[in-house]
Design a protein around this motif. Structure first.
Motif, PDB file in Angstrom:
ATOM      1  N   ARG A 176      13.168 -18.196 -16.025  1.00 44.22           N
ATOM      2  CA  ARG A 176      13.520 -16.877 -16.572  1.00 44.22           C
ATOM      3  C   ARG A 176      13.030 -16.711 -18.007  1.00 44.22           C
ATOM      4  NH1 ARG A 176      16.899 -18.753 -12.916  1.00 44.22           N
ATOM      5  NH2 ARG A 176      17.888 -17.330 -11.421  1.00 44.22           N
ATOM      6  N   GLU A 177      12.292 -17.701 -18.503  1.00 45.04           N
ATOM      7  CA  GLU A 177      11.736 -17.672 -19.860  1.00 45.04           C
ATOM      8  C   GLU A 177      12.814 -17.472 -20.916  1.00 45.04           C
ATOM      9  OE1 GLU A 177       8.651 -14.703 -19.735  1.00 45.04           O
ATOM     10  OE2 GLU A 177       7.248 -16.083 -18.764  1.00 45.04           O
ATOM     11  N   LEU A 178      13.919 -18.189 -20.743  1.00 44.56           N
ATOM     12  CA  LEU A 178      15.024 -18.112 -21.686  1.00 44.56           C
ATOM     13  C   LEU A 178      14.946 -19.252 -22.702  1.00 44.56           C
ATOM     14  CD1 LEU A 178      17.977 -17.357 -19.226  1.00 44.56           C
ATOM     15  CD2 LEU A 178      16.853 -15.738 -20.780  1.00 44.56           C
ATOM     16  N   GLU A 179      15.314 -18.955 -23.941  1.00 45.89           N
ATOM     17  CA  GLU A 179      15.469 -19.985 -24.964  1.00 45.89           C
ATOM     18  C   GLU A 179      16.825 -20.635 -24.775  1.00 45.89           C
ATOM     19  OE1 GLU A 179      16.123 -20.108 -29.785  1.00 45.89           O
ATOM     20  OE2 GLU A 179      14.639 -18.701 -28.974  1.00 45.89           O
ATOM     21  N   VAL A 180      16.874 -21.969 -24.833  1.00 44.73           N
ATOM     22  CA  VAL A 180      18.113 -22.716 -24.606  1.00 44.73           C
ATOM     23  C   VAL A 180      18.474 -23.500 -25.862  1.00 44.73           C
ATOM     24  CG1 VAL A 180      19.275 -24.489 -23.222  1.00 44.73           C
ATOM     25  CG2 VAL A 180      17.626 -22.929 -22.137  1.00 44.73           C
ATOM     26  N   ASN A 181      19.582 -23.123 -26.477  1.00 48.99           N
ATOM     27  CA  ASN A 181      20.124 -23.857 -27.623  1.00 48.99           C
ATOM     28  C   ASN A 181      21.499 -24.386 -27.222  1.00 48.99           C
ATOM     29  OD1 ASN A 181      17.902 -23.043 -29.300  1.00 48.99           O
ATOM     30  ND2 ASN A 181      18.892 -21.063 -29.532  1.00 48.99           N
ATOM     31  N   ALA A 182      21.573 -25.669 -26.937  1.00 48.64           N
ATOM     32  CA  ALA A 182      22.834 -26.262 -26.469  1.00 48.64           C
ATOM     33  C   ALA A 182      23.759 -26.525 -27.648  1.00 48.64           C
ATOM     34  CB  ALA A 182      22.552 -27.558 -25.728  1.00 48.64           C
ATOM     35  N   TRP A 183      25.067 -26.310 -27.428  1.00 51.70           N
ATOM     36  CA  TRP A 183      26.039 -26.637 -28.475  1.00 51.70           C
ATOM     37  C   TRP A 183      26.875 -27.833 -28.038  1.00 51.70           C
ATOM     38  CZ3 TRP A 183      31.364 -25.825 -27.471  1.00 51.70           C
ATOM     39  CH2 TRP A 183      31.670 -25.000 -26.386  1.00 51.70           C
ATOM     40  N   THR A 184      27.234 -28.639 -29.018  1.00 54.74           N
ATOM     41  CA  THR A 184      27.881 -29.913 -28.728  1.00 54.74           C
ATOM     42  C   THR A 184      29.282 -29.979 -29.326  1.00 54.74           C
ATOM     43  OG1 THR A 184      27.100 -31.029 -30.724  1.00 54.74           O
ATOM     44  CG2 THR A 184      25.615 -31.028 -28.819  1.00 54.74           C
ATOM     45  N   VAL A 185      30.072 -30.844 -28.751  1.00 51.80           N
ATOM     46  CA  VAL A 185      31.334 -31.282 -29.358  1.00 51.80           C
ATOM     47  C   VAL A 185      31.204 -32.760 -29.706  1.00 51.80           C
ATOM     48  CG1 VAL A 185      33.794 -31.653 -29.002  1.00 51.80           C
ATOM     49  CG2 VAL A 185      32.737 -29.533 -28.209  1.00 51.80           C
ATOM     50  N   ARG A 186      30.704 -33.532 -28.729  1.00 49.47           N
ATOM     51  CA  ARG A 186      30.397 -34.938 -28.986  1.00 49.47           C
ATOM     52  C   ARG A 186      28.963 -35.017 -29.496  1.00 49.47           C
ATOM     53  NH1 ARG A 186      31.419 -38.862 -24.166  1.00 49.47           N
ATOM     54  NH2 ARG A 186      30.861 -40.287 -25.832  1.00 49.47           N
ATOM     55  N   ASP A 187      28.796 -35.605 -30.660  1.00 50.36           N
ATOM     56  CA  ASP A 187      27.468 -35.695 -31.264  1.00 50.36           C
ATOM     57  C   ASP A 187      26.968 -37.137 -31.286  1.00 50.36           C
ATOM     58  OD1 ASP A 187      27.111 -32.914 -32.033  1.00 50.36           O
ATOM     59  OD2 ASP A 187      28.745 -33.256 -33.429  1.00 50.36           O
ATOM     60  N   ASP A 188      27.387 -37.943 -30.287  1.00 53.95           N
ATOM     61  CA  ASP A 188      26.929 -39.325 -30.235  1.00 53.95           C
ATOM     62  C   ASP A 188      25.436 -39.372 -29.895  1.00 53.95           C
ATOM     63  OD1 ASP A 188      26.763 -39.917 -27.038  1.00 53.95           O
ATOM     64  OD2 ASP A 188      28.390 -38.540 -27.537  1.00 53.95           O
ATOM     65  N   GLN A 189      24.830 -40.493 -30.173  1.00 51.92           N
ATOM     66  CA  GLN A 189      23.384 -40.617 -29.995  1.00 51.92           C
ATOM     67  C   GLN A 189      22.957 -40.392 -28.553  1.00 51.92           C
ATOM     68  OE1 GLN A 189      21.415 -41.229 -32.883  1.00 51.92           O
ATOM     69  NE2 GLN A 189      19.935 -40.317 -31.466  1.00 51.92           N
ATOM     70  N   ALA A 190      23.760 -40.860 -27.599  1.00 49.53           N
ATOM     71  CA  ALA A 190      23.395 -40.692 -26.190  1.00 49.53           C
ATOM     72  C   ALA A 190      23.345 -39.215 -25.803  1.00 49.53           C
ATOM     73  CB  ALA A 190      24.379 -41.446 -25.294  1.00 49.53           C
ATOM     74  N   THR A 191      24.295 -38.429 -26.304  1.00 50.34           N
ATOM     75  CA  THR A 191      24.297 -36.985 -26.024  1.00 50.34           C
ATOM     76  C   THR A 191      23.068 -36.318 -26.608  1.00 50.34           C
ATOM     77  OG1 THR A 191      26.720 -36.860 -25.902  1.00 50.34           O
ATOM     78  CG2 THR A 191      25.545 -34.826 -26.424  1.00 50.34           C
ATOM     79  N   ILE A 192      22.770 -36.642 -27.862  1.00 47.04           N
ATOM     80  CA  ILE A 192      21.609 -36.044 -28.518  1.00 47.04           C
ATOM     81  C   ILE A 192      20.322 -36.443 -27.795  1.00 47.04           C
ATOM     82  CG2 ILE A 192      20.298 -35.911 -30.657  1.00 47.04           C
ATOM     83  CD1 ILE A 192      23.103 -34.533 -30.660  1.00 47.04           C
ATOM     84  N   ASP A 193      20.189 -37.729 -27.452  1.00 43.80           N
ATOM     85  CA  ASP A 193      18.982 -38.202 -26.762  1.00 43.80           C
ATOM     86  C   ASP A 193      18.803 -37.485 -25.427  1.00 43.80           C
ATOM     87  OD1 ASP A 193      18.493 -39.918 -28.834  1.00 43.80           O
ATOM     88  OD2 ASP A 193      19.222 -41.716 -27.806  1.00 43.80           O
ATOM     89  N   ARG A 194      19.908 -37.253 -24.722  1.00 48.27           N
ATOM     90  CA  ARG A 194      19.830 -36.601 -23.420  1.00 48.27           C
ATOM     91  C   ARG A 194      19.313 -35.168 -23.562  1.00 48.27           C
ATOM     92  NH1 ARG A 194      22.673 -33.490 -19.822  1.00 48.27           N
ATOM     93  NH2 ARG A 194      24.243 -32.922 -21.367  1.00 48.27           N
ATOM     94  N   LEU A 195      19.827 -34.448 -24.556  1.00 49.82           N
ATOM     95  CA  LEU A 195      19.397 -33.063 -24.769  1.00 49.82           C
ATOM     96  C   LEU A 195      17.929 -32.990 -25.179  1.00 49.82           C
ATOM     97  CD1 LEU A 195      22.545 -31.650 -26.609  1.00 49.82           C
ATOM     98  CD2 LEU A 195      21.845 -31.185 -24.247  1.00 49.82           C
ATOM     99  N   VAL A 196      17.517 -33.906 -26.035  1.00 52.11           N
ATOM    100  CA  VAL A 196      16.113 -33.932 -26.451  1.00 52.11           C
ATOM    101  C   VAL A 196      15.212 -34.195 -25.248  1.00 52.11           C
ATOM    102  CG1 VAL A 196      14.411 -35.179 -27.836  1.00 52.11           C
ATOM    103  CG2 VAL A 196      16.632 -34.588 -28.834  1.00 52.11           C
TER     104      VAL A 196
END
Length: 206
Positions: A169-189
């Motif tokens: 759908r050509e949408l921009e996706v900006n995910a918001w977090t509550v847990r900011d651990d490295q595993a969460t960040i790595d997964r989103l990247v």
């Protein structure tokens, strides 16, 4: 103030904040619906809020030149919600008075809020905030039907299927977090999101 000024010394792309309307029709930058004394922010004048409370205009001045994600707290489940979208009108009026010079995204959990922004100022980018798990095709079809091109989903619900549906759908996706651990960040990247709304910008940059 110190938190916004500190961020302006970093290379973050932008800042996110929450806006509520006070009893005297001022746009206060506050997340919680209640003042420290228990009154609703919407029933409290700005002068009666904690002294370190900033107005939206003050933050826009501090963050001049950076992208500012203005989350308008206006959705039916919020205790100080008003169906007339008064807070939304005030945000658009302020941006107009400032000559539309601010770089902003307006986001909200409230469909009526975002529809009001599109009605008053269609040039303002709007982002649909998502919290509850749902079928990606169904929820993103609703985003597109509302005329929006940006979606801000809660990170546990962002997976390969969600990203594939968003890309179709050509949408921009900006995910918001509550847990900011490295595993969460790595997964989103690894999923290839466009942005991460986080309380740990240094970790995300790394």
């Amino acid at each position: 103030r110190a938190s916004f000024e500190r961020l302006m010394l970093t290379d973050v792309d932008g800042v996110e904040l929450d806006v509520r309307r006070t009893a005297d029709d001022v746009l206060a930058v506050r997340h919680d619906p209640h003042a420290p004394d228990g009154r609703l922010v919407s029933a409290t004048c700005l002068a009666e809020l904690p002294a370190d409370t900033l107005t939206l205009e003050q933050v826009l001045d501090i963050c001049a030149g950076r992208l500012v994600n203005i989350e308008i707290k206006s959705f039916p489940q919020d205790p100080d919600h008003r169906a007339d979208e008064r807070v939304t009108d005030l945000v658009v009026e302020l941006l107009a008075v400032r000559g539309w010079r601010d770089r902003v995204i307006v986001s909200s959990f409230g469909p009526a809020c975002l529809a009001r922004v599109r009605e008053l100022a269609p040039q303002i980018p709007c982002a649909v905030l998502l919290y509850y798990p749902a079928d990606p095709d169904e929820v993103l079809d609703a985003v597109v039907a509302g005329g929006h091109r940006i979606v801000h989903p809660y990170e546990p619900h962002v997976d390969d299927r969600f990203m594939e549906a968003a890309r179709r759908r050509e949408l921009e996706v900006n995910a918001w977090t509550v847990r900011d651990d490295q595993a969460t960040i790595d997964r989103l990247v690894a999923l290839g999101v466009d942005g991460i709304i986080t309380g740990s910008p240094e970790r995300v940059r790394h």
